[in-house]
Design an enzyme around this catalytic site. Structure first.
Site, PDB file in Angstrom:
ATOM      1  N   HIS A  85     -15.895 -29.231  23.667  1.00 52.64           N
ATOM      2  CA  HIS A  85     -15.691 -28.333  22.521  1.00 52.64           C
ATOM      3  C   HIS A  85     -16.787 -28.528  21.473  1.00 52.64           C
ATOM      4  O   HIS A  85     -16.565 -28.358  20.280  1.00 52.64           O
ATOM      5  CB  HIS A  85     -14.296 -28.521  21.904  1.00 52.64           C
ATOM      6  N   ASP A  90     -20.014 -27.190  22.373  1.00 49.34           N
ATOM      7  CA  ASP A  90     -21.089 -26.214  22.630  1.00 49.34           C
ATOM      8  C   ASP A  90     -21.024 -24.999  21.707  1.00 49.34           C
ATOM      9  O   ASP A  90     -22.056 -24.491  21.293  1.00 49.34           O
ATOM     10  CB  ASP A  90     -21.187 -25.804  24.110  1.00 49.34           C
ATOM     11  N   GLY A 122      -9.699 -22.397  38.108  1.00 51.91           N
ATOM     12  CA  GLY A 122      -8.676 -22.565  37.083  1.00 51.91           C
ATOM     13  C   GLY A 122      -8.363 -24.009  36.727  1.00 51.91           C
ATOM     14  O   GLY A 122      -7.289 -24.303  36.211  1.00 51.91           O
ATOM     15  N   GLY A 161     -10.978 -26.059  35.195  1.00 53.20           N
ATOM     16  CA  GLY A 161     -11.968 -26.542  34.235  1.00 53.20           C
ATOM     17  C   GLY A 161     -13.253 -27.028  34.874  1.00 53.20           C
ATOM     18  O   GLY A 161     -13.967 -27.837  34.289  1.00 53.20           O
ATOM     19  N   SER A 180     -15.593 -24.771  36.043  1.00 51.60           N
ATOM     20  CA  SER A 180     -16.570 -23.677  35.890  1.00 51.60           C
ATOM     21  C   SER A 180     -16.782 -22.843  37.137  1.00 51.60           C
ATOM     22  O   SER A 180     -17.921 -22.534  37.499  1.00 51.60           O
ATOM     23  CB  SER A 180     -17.925 -24.220  35.407  1.00 51.60           C
ATOM     24  N   GLU A 188     -19.832 -13.307  30.826  1.00 50.55           N
ATOM     25  CA  GLU A 188     -18.496 -13.879  30.628  1.00 50.55           C
ATOM     26  C   GLU A 188     -17.897 -13.424  29.287  1.00 50.55           C
ATOM     27  O   GLU A 188     -16.738 -13.046  29.212  1.00 50.55           O
ATOM     28  CB  GLU A 188     -18.612 -15.412  30.675  1.00 50.55           C
ATOM     29  N   ASP A 239     -21.346 -24.250  30.400  1.00 44.28           N
ATOM     30  CA  ASP A 239     -21.015 -24.110  31.823  1.00 44.28           C
ATOM     31  C   ASP A 239     -22.141 -23.416  32.583  1.00 44.28           C
ATOM     32  O   ASP A 239     -22.511 -23.821  33.687  1.00 44.28           O
ATOM     33  CB  ASP A 239     -19.721 -23.315  31.993  1.00 44.28           C
ATOM     34  N   TYR A 294      -8.060 -21.923  22.979  1.00 39.05           N
ATOM     35  CA  TYR A 294      -9.523 -22.058  22.869  1.00 39.05           C
ATOM     36  C   TYR A 294     -10.039 -21.219  21.705  1.00 39.05           C
ATOM     37  O   TYR A 294     -10.791 -21.710  20.860  1.00 39.05           O
ATOM     38  CB  TYR A 294     -10.146 -21.605  24.188  1.00 39.05           C
TER      39      TYR A 294
HETATM   40  C1  GLA Z   1     -14.935 -24.150  28.491  1.00 43.30           C
HETATM   41  C2  GLA Z   1     -16.038 -23.239  27.927  1.00 43.30           C
HETATM   42  C3  GLA Z   1     -17.265 -24.071  27.531  1.00 43.30           C
HETATM   43  C4  GLA Z   1     -16.865 -25.231  26.620  1.00 43.30           C
HETATM   44  C5  GLA Z   1     -15.678 -26.005  27.185  1.00 43.30           C
HETATM   45  C6  GLA Z   1     -15.149 -27.044  26.238  1.00 43.30           C
HETATM   46  O1  GLA Z   1     -15.364 -24.740  29.680  1.00 43.30           O
HETATM   47  O2  GLA Z   1     -16.417 -22.290  28.900  1.00 43.30           O
HETATM   48  O3  GLA Z   1     -18.213 -23.230  26.914  1.00 43.30           O
HETATM   49  O4  GLA Z   1     -16.595 -24.772  25.325  1.00 43.30           O
HETATM   50  O5  GLA Z   1     -14.597 -25.147  27.535  1.00 43.30           O
HETATM   51  O6  GLA Z   1     -16.077 -28.054  26.049  1.00 43.30           O
END
Ligand code: GLA
Length: 356
Positions: free
Chosen positions: A28, A30, A112, A114, A116, A150, A162, A211
């Site tokens: 969190h 970026d 789903g 985390g 990417s 995205e 990501d 988020y």
């Molecule tokens: C998701 C978002 C990223 C980043 C993370 C948290 O993966 O796609 O851009 O913000 O959450 O670090």
């Protein structure tokens, strides 16, 4: 015969792939212009394409049902197809003549949790277009277009970590990225260490609403502090006077940025692992994106022999955890944590190393 040929009856003209990623530290940060430290995972998404001689697009993605047909005038209904649609439209908007295409997608990036999977899809699709049409897109531009696909087409207001990780990272070294300048360098993992990723088996509920709320809170904190973004604050004492929730959100971001830089300079795996543990506590207590299941799984991982540190990874609210381990203890630590976790809760699974 390839999957493409089975569906379309002809071989593809171009194909490309891209990996998922796991973030070691810098969560969190970026969208606050901060620092991140992801590494690619072995699982990849593969995209193949062939011109079809008309103006429309056919897209078949393994595991996503029937082929989808669309043209660039109307976004497809199916959510997974909007990622590819966005990549195609953004490429066209750069003045490229994008011909009608048959497209095939297959992937072993877990979805789903985390890791990417969407960034891997976007980057693989753009790489494939680059290959097919001979486009002068470098890897940073590919990441930037993938992120825009995205945000603008799939409706996820993410940062750029990501897509940069999928486009530029490899599985052997982490990518230290300054998300403000996009300056970056490859960083070796600490000596005598390897990466373990375990899925908590808990779906990421609230992931998008939570988020977006965190993003808004960070923006509000930055506004009240009179800075462009929380990246511009490095002393938590400056946060005094912020309302309590905003103070905790901002404190997470500021301390997390510091942890990334400390980890890169760390003397060894133990210090790196300690920073991961601190990151989890900060995500749990200050940023409030953990869940009781993630906390339990992380605690179990942290207790195992040969584990230097562990934390939730990605946006949180469910999904996967990452641990840094001694290579010879990795699989045993993962299996033992999965077993103990399963006694009182959902089924966890080791995702990296694949097949463990
Ligand atoms: C998701 C978002 C990223 C980043 C993370 C948290 O993966 O796609 O851009 O913000 O959450 O670090």
């Amino acid at each position: 015969m390839t999957g493409f040929e089975q569906i379309y009856g002809m071989p593809p003209e171009a194909w490309a792939d891209a990996p998922g990623r796991v973030n070691l530290l810098g969560e969190h940060t970026d969208y606050n212009d901060g620092f991140v430290l992801p590494v690619a995972i072995p699982q990849r998404t593969r995209v193949a394409m062939r011109r079809n001689g008309h103006a429309g697009f056919s897209l078949f993605a393994q595991g996503q049902g029937d082929p989808v047909h669309f043209d660039l005038g109307t976004p497809p209904q199916q959510h997974f197809a909007t990622y590819i649609y966005g990549c195609l439209v953004l490429t066209r908007d750069r003045g490229v003549q994008v011909p009608g295409l048959n497209i095939h997608v297959e992937s072993d990036v877990p979805m789903g949790v985390g890791l990417s999977s969407s960034a891997a899809l976007e980057v693989a699709a753009l790489r494939c277009l680059r290959q097919l049409l001979g486009l002068p897109f470098d890897d940073v531009l590919i990441a930037q277009l993938a992120q825009r696909a995205e945000v603008e087409y799939a409706g996820v207001n993410c940062g750029i970590m990501d897509q940069m990780a999928s486009s530029l990272a490899d599985t052997q070294r982490a990518l230290l990225l300054d998300t403000r300048s996009l300056e970056r360098r490859a960083v070796a993992l600490p000596r005598d260490s390897a990466v373990l990723v375990v899925d908590s088996g808990v779906p990421r509920s609230l992931a998008s609403s939570g988020y977006n709320q965190r993003r808004a809170e960070c923006e509000e904190a930055a506004r009240r502090l009179g800075v462009a973004s929380l990246r511009d604050v490095d002393d938590v004492a400056r946060l005094d006077g912020l309302p309590e929730v905003l103070l905790r959100r901002a404190r997470h971001v500021i301390t997390e940025n510091a942890r990334v830089l400390q980890a890169v300079a760390a003397a060894g795996p133990r210090e790196f692992g300690r920073l991961m543990n601190e990151s989890h506590a900060s995500l749990r207590d200050d940023y409030e994106v953990s869940t009781p299941e993630l906390d339990r799984l992380v605690a179990l991982l942290q207790q195992q022999r040969g584990v230097y540190g562990a934390r939730l990874t990605g946006a949180g609210f469910g999904g996967a955890c990452v641990a840094l381990c001694r290579p010879d203890a990795l699989v045993q630590a993962g299996r033992e944590a999965v077993r103990a976790y399963g006694v009182h809760g959902p089924r966890a699974a080791i995702l990296v190393p694949a097949g463990a």
